[in-house]
Design a protein around this motif. Structure first.
Motif, PDB file in Angstrom:
ATOM      1  N   PRO A   1      -1.299   3.015  -0.520  1.00 15.60           N
ATOM      2  CA  PRO A   1      -1.634   3.691  -1.561  1.00 15.60           C
ATOM      3  C   PRO A   1      -1.888   3.543  -3.195  1.00 15.60           C
ATOM      4  N   PHE A   2      -0.985   2.105  -3.059  1.00 12.84           N
ATOM      5  CA  PHE A   2      -1.495   1.360  -4.426  1.00 12.84           C
ATOM      6  C   PHE A   2      -2.481   0.699  -4.508  1.00 12.84           C
ATOM      7  N   ILE A   3      -3.004   0.444  -3.257  1.00 11.32           N
ATOM      8  CA  ILE A   3      -4.379  -0.623  -2.847  1.00 11.32           C
ATOM      9  C   ILE A   3      -5.421  -0.044  -3.428  1.00 11.32           C
ATOM     10  N   ASP A   4      -5.605   2.032  -2.902  1.00 11.33           N
ATOM     11  CA  ASP A   4      -6.172   3.139  -2.982  1.00 11.33           C
ATOM     12  C   ASP A   4      -6.621   3.582  -4.701  1.00 11.33           C
ATOM     13  N   LYS A   5      -4.698   2.763  -5.108  1.00 16.00           N
ATOM     14  CA  LYS A   5      -4.949   3.548  -6.704  1.00 16.00           C
ATOM     15  C   LYS A   5      -5.983   2.327  -7.706  1.00 16.00           C
ATOM     16  N   TYR A   6      -5.548   0.974  -7.461  1.00 17.54           N
ATOM     17  CA  TYR A   6      -5.766   0.289  -8.166  1.00 17.54           C
ATOM     18  C   TYR A   6      -7.302  -0.486  -7.926  1.00 17.54           C
ATOM     19  N   PHE A   7      -7.493  -0.204  -6.843  1.00 19.87           N
ATOM     20  CA  PHE A   7      -8.739  -1.037  -5.901  1.00 19.87           C
ATOM     21  C   PHE A   7      -9.436   0.241  -5.126  1.00 19.87           C
TER      22      PHE A   7
END
Length: 301
Positions: free
Chosen positions: A81-87
């Motif tokens: 989910p951090f990829i969805d948040k920052y990228f």
């Protein structure tokens, strides 16, 4: 096991250097790969039938499958989910819905093939000492054809390097899957190298089960097969529900299958912007499954 790990990599490397432009030949190779997978999975079922104390071993397979599925899944979903948040990428669902149940049935066929081998072995009770040698020979041929398929998948090195999201998703899946594998090793009290090999299947259930079965026997082979198949079936159900809000997470959880089996679901429910990301991440993971699995197998021998 083989005399050297190089002999296992060799057919894959040779196949990868073969470039084909004839679509007819590529289609034939795809058919041959499918047939070889069915044959080896049938032989896996025969191997299971020859196990002493089969009921206890089936319980072990279920225990390994569930433990790895939970630990790897939790580690994957903790970071993706951090990829969805920052990228982030904007998913846009267009097109008709896909018959997901039919795709799930295709996966179920492979379970039936393993079950058929198991049932035949139990009913006939014949000598299966030749199964390991036969599986190894077919595996070498299978890896050769898989190398050809990966080379002729249509992706160039430039296309892979330029797609940062696809590469990042693949990297996250690899590292978090290994973390889940290490956790499983401590929970199950098994060698870490075995766990790292098993956690490097990334959703490619047929090849993962075959490689693990050849390296560590039918218990690991059966557990690895069920682990990756369960991952794919969950991905088929979860992608349509999650991809609009978490496109990178959905693509990442699909693992190596984002390049092929789950790609139509990703395209249909997430839109065309998700397709290049899915293809690149799926390609990288597919390419690394045999490489990483065999590497960890070699460390444990």
């Amino acid at each position: 096991m083989y005399s050297g790990v190089f002999m296992i990599f060799l057919p894959l490397i040779i196949g990868y250097f073969i470039s084909l432009s004839n679509e007819s030949w590529l289609h034939r190779i795809s058919k041959v790969v499918s047939y070889l997978i069915y044959v080896i999975l049938f032989l896996m079922g025969l191997s299971l039938s020859a196990l002493d104390n089969l009921s206890a071993n089936l319980q072990t397979i279920i225990l390994y499958t569930s433990t790895f599925f939970i630990t790897i899944g939790l580690c994957n979903l903790a970071v993706l989910p951090f990829i969805d948040k920052y990228f982030s990428v904007q998913a846009n669902a267009k097109g008709t819905s896909l018959p997901i149940h039919k795709m799930a049935l295709e996966s179920a066929k492979l379970i039936l093939v393993v079950g058929a081998g198991l049932l035949l072995g139990l009913l006939l009770s014949f000598e299966v000492s030749w199964v390991n040698q036969g599986s190894e020979a077919i595996l070498l041929l299978l890896l050769f054809f898989i190398g050809i398929q990966l080379r002729n998948s249509g992706l160039t090195l430039k296309q892979i390097i330029l797609n940062k999201r696809g590469m990042l998703i693949a990297l996250v899946i690899i590292l978090t899957s290994w973390c889940g594998g290490i956790l499983s090793a401590y929970i199950l009290d098994i060698p870490v190298t075995n766990a790292l090999a098993m956690s490097s299947g990334f959703g490619w259930y047929s090849l993962a089960g075959i490689l693990m079965g050849d390296a560590y026997g039918p218990i690991y082979g059966g557990a690895s097969f069920m682990l990756e198949l369960l991952r794919e079936l969950v991905a088929l159900v979860a992608i349509p529900m999650l991809i609009r809000r978490y496109p990178c997470t959905s693509i990442g959880y699909a693992g190596a299958t984002a390049m092929d089996f789950t790609l139509p679901v990703i395209q249909s429910t997430g839109g065309v912007k998700c397709v290049p990301i899915a293809i690149v991440s799926g390609f990288i993971l597919s390419l690394l499954v045999p490489v990483l699995m065999l590497f960890f197998v070699s460390l444990g021998h």
